[in-house]
Scaffold this motif. Structure first.
Motif, PDB file in Angstrom:
ATOM      1  N   HIS A  58       3.988  10.934  -3.345  1.00 28.27           N
ATOM      2  CA  HIS A  58       5.111  10.724  -4.266  1.00 28.27           C
ATOM      3  C   HIS A  58       6.399  10.507  -3.459  1.00 28.27           C
ATOM      4  N   ALA A  59       6.583  11.355  -2.428  1.00 26.72           N
ATOM      5  CA  ALA A  59       7.796  11.229  -1.598  1.00 26.72           C
ATOM      6  C   ALA A  59       7.796   9.894  -0.838  1.00 26.72           C
ATOM      7  N   LEU A  60       6.620   9.430  -0.438  1.00 31.89           N
ATOM      8  CA  LEU A  60       6.545   8.161   0.293  1.00 31.89           C
ATOM      9  C   LEU A  60       6.770   6.962  -0.637  1.00 31.89           C
ATOM     10  N   ALA A  61       6.557   7.186  -1.927  1.00 30.40           N
ATOM     11  CA  ALA A  61       6.836   6.162  -2.957  1.00 30.40           C
ATOM     12  C   ALA A  61       6.224   4.802  -2.599  1.00 30.40           C
ATOM     13  N   ILE A  62       4.897   4.801  -2.433  1.00 28.99           N
ATOM     14  CA  ILE A  62       4.190   3.575  -2.030  1.00 28.99           C
ATOM     15  C   ILE A  62       4.215   2.544  -3.166  1.00 28.99           C
ATOM     16  N   SER A  63       4.528   1.312  -2.823  1.00 26.25           N
ATOM     17  CA  SER A  63       4.520   0.263  -3.856  1.00 26.25           C
ATOM     18  C   SER A  63       3.687  -0.923  -3.358  1.00 26.25           C
ATOM     19  N   HIS A  64       3.555  -1.950  -4.218  1.00 31.55           N
ATOM     20  CA  HIS A  64       2.738  -3.111  -3.847  1.00 31.55           C
ATOM     21  C   HIS A  64       3.408  -3.923  -2.730  1.00 31.55           C
ATOM     22  N   ARG A  65       4.655  -3.582  -2.403  1.00 30.98           N
ATOM     23  CA  ARG A  65       5.315  -4.304  -1.300  1.00 30.98           C
ATOM     24  C   ARG A  65       5.021  -3.671   0.067  1.00 30.98           C
ATOM     25  N   ASP A  66       4.446  -2.456   0.066  1.00 35.29           N
ATOM     26  CA  ASP A  66       4.266  -1.734   1.331  1.00 35.29           C
ATOM     27  C   ASP A  66       3.089  -2.239   2.152  1.00 35.29           C
ATOM     28  N   ARG A  67       3.293  -2.192   3.463  1.00 33.48           N
ATOM     29  CA  ARG A  67       2.206  -2.408   4.419  1.00 33.48           C
ATOM     30  C   ARG A  67       1.952  -1.040   5.049  1.00 33.48           C
ATOM     31  N   VAL A  68       0.763  -0.492   4.788  1.00 33.31           N
ATOM     32  CA  VAL A  68       0.506   0.921   5.061  1.00 33.31           C
ATOM     33  C   VAL A  68      -0.486   1.085   6.211  1.00 33.31           C
ATOM     34  N   VAL A  69      -0.170   2.008   7.121  1.00 31.26           N
ATOM     35  CA  VAL A  69      -1.149   2.411   8.142  1.00 31.26           C
ATOM     36  C   VAL A  69      -1.455   3.884   7.931  1.00 31.26           C
ATOM     37  N   GLU A  70      -2.739   4.228   7.859  1.00 26.95           N
ATOM     38  CA  GLU A  70      -3.141   5.639   7.839  1.00 26.95           C
ATOM     39  C   GLU A  70      -3.822   5.963   9.151  1.00 26.95           C
ATOM     40  N   PHE A  71      -3.335   6.982   9.843  1.00 33.18           N
ATOM     41  CA  PHE A  71      -4.033   7.480  11.029  1.00 33.18           C
ATOM     42  C   PHE A  71      -5.045   8.530  10.566  1.00 33.18           C
ATOM     43  N   ALA A  72      -6.258   8.472  11.082  1.00 30.43           N
ATOM     44  CA  ALA A  72      -7.296   9.490  10.834  1.00 30.43           C
ATOM     45  C   ALA A  72      -7.652   9.659   9.357  1.00 30.43           C
ATOM     46  N   PRO A  73      -8.057   8.589   8.684  1.00 30.94           N
ATOM     47  CA  PRO A  73      -8.394   8.737   7.262  1.00 30.94           C
ATOM     48  C   PRO A  73      -9.618   9.616   6.999  1.00 30.94           C
ATOM     49  N   GLY A  74     -10.413   9.906   8.015  1.00 29.34           N
ATOM     50  CA  GLY A  74     -11.557  10.821   7.823  1.00 29.34           C
ATOM     51  C   GLY A  74     -12.535  10.262   6.811  1.00 29.34           C
ATOM     52  N   LEU A  75     -12.698  10.947   5.686  1.00 29.25           N
ATOM     53  CA  LEU A  75     -13.671  10.526   4.678  1.00 29.25           C
ATOM     54  C   LEU A  75     -13.028   9.676   3.589  1.00 29.25           C
ATOM     55  N   GLY A  76     -11.748   9.373   3.733  1.00 31.61           N
ATOM     56  CA  GLY A  76     -11.127   8.345   2.893  1.00 31.61           C
ATOM     57  C   GLY A  76     -10.589   8.807   1.545  1.00 31.61           C
ATOM     58  N   VAL A  77     -10.401  10.116   1.362  1.00 29.54           N
ATOM     59  CA  VAL A  77      -9.911  10.589   0.055  1.00 29.54           C
ATOM     60  C   VAL A  77      -8.499  10.052  -0.218  1.00 29.54           C
ATOM     61  N   THR A  78      -7.597  10.197   0.760  1.00 29.14           N
ATOM     62  CA  THR A  78      -6.221   9.716   0.538  1.00 29.14           C
ATOM     63  C   THR A  78      -6.190   8.188   0.539  1.00 29.14           C
ATOM     64  N   ALA A  79      -7.031   7.578   1.358  1.00 27.92           N
ATOM     65  CA  ALA A  79      -7.091   6.101   1.363  1.00 27.92           C
ATOM     66  C   ALA A  79      -7.377   5.586  -0.044  1.00 27.92           C
TER      67      ALA A  79
END
Ligand code: SAM
Length: 280
Positions: A58-79
């Motif tokens: 929520h704080a990161l406020a991701i929108s369709h304009r964002d280019r996102v990198v996730e480090f260590a997604p593990g099993l992909g729940v947040t992905a």
């Protein structure tokens, strides 16, 4: 990448193939703690649980304009949660080959790429992202490696980009050295990975030293293996499956019970923290 990242044929986390989970073929006594949890079906492997993750997103406020990198997604729940917001692009940088393979199978689609690499050397182009986040990654790194990973996040971010983290936090803020040493030693021995969490002010300093200004923070208790948190994180049916596997697979069950005892012993001194920082 100009198109929106699609989730492809989204496979549920519980469909992950056990024989391909990290740790397959390893002696359970020697396996890293998070992969022991994964093998009984636990998918949410971060200290503040899914609720602190939601707050961070929520704080990161991701929108369709964002280019996102996730480090260590593990099993992909947040992905999975992030891809539901249809960012312009998503890269997952995961060091563990079998986890990276499963993520690619589950999420691979136009605009979504999984890179099997260490987060401090992602190989991605500079300033390719508007947002980077990672959970339960930095607490398991040495001070030098923490710095290299935060520096890599900053390299990937353009000016004004945000980096969100969700990590273990030592309590209180001015924890005496002998207690910090004891917790690090006991946790590293139990989890079979070097665990070096920081206090709140130290996490903030790590951000500031790398040119990130903290714009938001939140804390939560560290209750990773407590029944109420398990229900919140995994849901009722999935939690029952986990309880069944813990009961019927003694080699994994005993590891999990001793991790839980350790977390309970240090419960006053272990919390979870999430920060969002902005690159100047
Ligand atoms: C405790 S699990 C957390 C997974 C996931 N972020 C979560 O919160 O559920 C730690 C993850 O960090 C990954 N990892 C550890 N060191 C890494 C590194 N240097 N670069 C990329 N991934 C790393 C592990 O393979 C594992 O997937």
């Amino acid at each position: 990448m100009t198109q929106t990242a699609h989730t492809g044929t989204m496979q549920h986390a519980s469909d992950l193939i056990a024989s391909e989970l990290p740790g397959a073929g390893q002696n359970p006594d020697k396996m890293q703690g998070h992969w022991v949890l994964a093998r009984v079906g636990k998918r949410v492997l971060r200290p503040g649980g899914i609720e602190l993750t939601r707050q961070m997103l929520h704080a990161l406020a991701i929108s369709h304009r964002d280019r996102v990198v996730e480090f260590a997604p593990g099993l992909g729940v947040t992905a999975g949660m992030v891809l539901e917001k249809h960012p312009q692009a998503y890269w997952g940088v995961e060091r563990e080959p079998s986890a990276a393979r499963q993520l690619q199978q589950r999420f691979g689609a136009p605009g979504v790429r999984i890179v099997q690499a260490s987060a401090d050397q992602s190989g991605l182009p500079s300033a390719c992202a508007s947002m980077v986040y990672s959970e339960a990654l930095l607490s398991m790194q040495t001070p030098q490696q923490k710095n290299r990973i935060v520096a890599e996040a900053c390299r990937l971010l353009g000016a004004g980009g945000r980096y969100g983290i969700h990590e273990l936090c030592l309590l209180p803020n001015n924890m005496p050295d002998h207690l910090r040493q004891e917790i690090q030693t006991e946790m590293s021995r139990e989890i079979h990975v070097g665990v070096q969490p920081l206090c709140r002010d130290e996490w903030i300093r790590l951000f500031n030293q790398n040119g990130l200004k903290v714009t938001w923070s939140s804390e939560a208790p560290m209750r990773l293996l407590e029944p109420r948190r398990l229900l919140q994180d995994e849901g009722l049916l999935h939690s029952l499956g986990i309880a069944f596997r813990v009961a019927t697979r003694p080699e994994l069950g005993s590891r999990i019970r001793s991790m839980r005892r350790l977390f309970a012993r240090y419960s006053k001194h272990l919390g979870a923290i999430s920060l969002v920082g902005e690159r100047g």
